[in-house]
Design an enzyme around this catalytic site. Structure first.
Site, PDB file in Angstrom:
ATOM      1  N   LYS A   1      47.539  22.366  37.814  1.00 52.24           N
ATOM      2  CA  LYS A   1      46.506  23.394  37.907  1.00 52.24           C
ATOM      3  C   LYS A   1      46.556  24.345  36.723  1.00 52.24           C
ATOM      4  O   LYS A   1      45.986  25.431  36.747  1.00 52.24           O
ATOM      5  CB  LYS A   1      46.668  24.151  39.223  1.00 52.24           C
TER       6      LYS A   1
ATOM      7  N   ARG B   1      50.102  26.497  55.576  1.00 53.55           N
ATOM      8  CA  ARG B   1      48.686  26.317  55.231  1.00 53.55           C
ATOM      9  C   ARG B   1      48.005  25.516  56.328  1.00 53.55           C
ATOM     10  O   ARG B   1      48.640  24.742  57.039  1.00 53.55           O
ATOM     11  CB  ARG B   1      48.540  25.566  53.899  1.00 53.55           C
TER      12      ARG B   1
ATOM     13  N   PRO C   1      41.853  26.847  43.125  1.00 46.91           N
ATOM     14  CA  PRO C   1      41.309  25.562  42.662  1.00 46.91           C
ATOM     15  C   PRO C   1      42.398  24.498  42.686  1.00 46.91           C
ATOM     16  O   PRO C   1      43.566  24.784  42.411  1.00 46.91           O
ATOM     17  CB  PRO C   1      40.868  25.856  41.232  1.00 46.91           C
ATOM     18  N   GLU C   2      42.043  23.277  43.038  1.00 48.19           N
ATOM     19  CA  GLU C   2      43.004  22.179  43.053  1.00 48.19           C
ATOM     20  C   GLU C   2      42.770  21.309  41.814  1.00 48.19           C
ATOM     21  O   GLU C   2      41.957  21.663  40.956  1.00 48.19           O
ATOM     22  CB  GLU C   2      42.880  21.435  44.385  1.00 48.19           C
TER      23      GLU C   2
ATOM     24  N   ASN D   1      45.582  22.151  49.005  1.00 48.43           N
ATOM     25  CA  ASN D   1      45.494  22.164  50.461  1.00 48.43           C
ATOM     26  C   ASN D   1      44.379  21.297  51.046  1.00 48.43           C
ATOM     27  O   ASN D   1      44.584  20.610  52.027  1.00 48.43           O
ATOM     28  CB  ASN D   1      45.368  23.589  50.980  1.00 48.43           C
TER      29      ASN D   1
ATOM     30  N   GLN E   1      46.342  30.721  39.288  1.00 44.71           N
ATOM     31  CA  GLN E   1      46.955  31.153  40.548  1.00 44.71           C
ATOM     32  C   GLN E   1      45.882  31.318  41.617  1.00 44.71           C
ATOM     33  O   GLN E   1      44.943  30.527  41.661  1.00 44.71           O
ATOM     34  CB  GLN E   1      47.763  32.445  40.348  1.00 44.71           C
TER      35      GLN E   1
END
Ligand code: ZN
Length: 269
Positions: free
Chosen positions: A53, A259, A2-3, A169, A70
């Site tokens: 986060k 990424r 999750p961002e 990302n 995480q």
């Protein structure tokens, strides 16, 4: 993972369940935490907030539960603790009269005195949180002048929580697209106008993503979100080979800083 927008949205949902309620139960798998459950049980929840986060649950004993999901951690929120699935044991279980919140599979859980939270290693390294209403473009621009960022590429910086907390990302691709900047640019080579575009996109894009998750109900203190668009869809992320919405160029996928990154070489310079 999750961002920022997902973490802030989760903090709002946890707040609805927990804030102003007394924790009738607090359980941990980790025996060291389980021995400290008295710091939470019987105490009132004062706030649940997202920072980057991480999620911080502060209680009336003067202690705060720090959790970071995480890659694999996830929360389950239910009206009744009996509604939680049998079998899988949550790493954290918090129960109030309003319901229960259970955290599964998160490797990073600890208890901190609320007044010593800034010493927590992850929080100590965080840059300005792009979803914090107190963070504005001027603050981000000042933070960009930190010398250690100068020689790094935007592709690397936009994943660095010390540069901008809450980034991730999918946001990296979308922010660069909105700022019309190539992921290969080095921060110190940006013009003043390009820096301003980057700062603006770093605030606008995550806030629009957050707003899209929230629908029309905005939590207090976050009414700045009302000015953002109600819907959020990726314009370049996972759009490999599609035409660029801006100029019809072809969106490419590259692996940058380990990424996937999506961008339009025709309009991002
Ligand atoms: Zn383009």
């Amino acid at each position: 993972m999750p961002e920022g927008p997902e973490t802030h949205e989760l903090a709002d949902r946890l707040s609805t369940l927990l804030v102003d309620e007394v924790l009738t139960q607090a359980r941990f798998i980790d025996p060291r935490l389980q021995r400290k459950r008295g710091l939470l049980e019987g105490k009132r929840v004062l706030a649940v907030e997202a920072r980057g986060k991480a999620l911080l649950t502060a209680v009336s004993s003067g202690w705060t539960l720090y959790t970071h999901s995480q890659l694999f951690g996830f929360w389950r929120l239910v009206d009744d603790v009996d509604a939680l699935p049998d079998g899988a044991r949550p790493r954290v279980l918090l129960v109030t009269a309003r319901g229960a919140a259970a955290l599964y599979a998160a490797p990073s859980i600890s208890l901190w005195r609320t007044d010593e939270l800034d010493a927590q290693p992850y929080l100590a390294k965080l840059g300005p949180d792009v979803l914090d209403p107190a963070v504005d473009a001027a603050g981000l621009l000042a933070h960009m002048d930190t010398p250690r960022f100068a020689g790094r590429t935007l592709a690397v910086l936009l994943l660095d929580q010390g540069f901008a907390a809450g980034m991730g990302n999918y946001l990296r691709s979308e922010v660069l697209y909105h700022a019309r900047l190539s992921p290969y640019r080095i921060l110190r080579d940006l013009t003043a106008a390009e820096r301003r575009r980057l700062a603006k996109a770093l605030l606008d894009v995550p806030r629009r993503a957050y707003r899209a998750k929230h629908g029309d109900i905005l939590p207090p203190g976050k009414d700045y979100l009302a000015r953002t668009r109600a819907t959020f869809g990726f314009e370049v992320y996972e759009h490999k080979g599609d035409p660029c919405p801006r100029d019809g160029g072809t969106i490419v996928e590259e692996r940058l800083a380990a990424r996937r990154l999506y961008w339009c070489p025709a309009c991002q310079h």
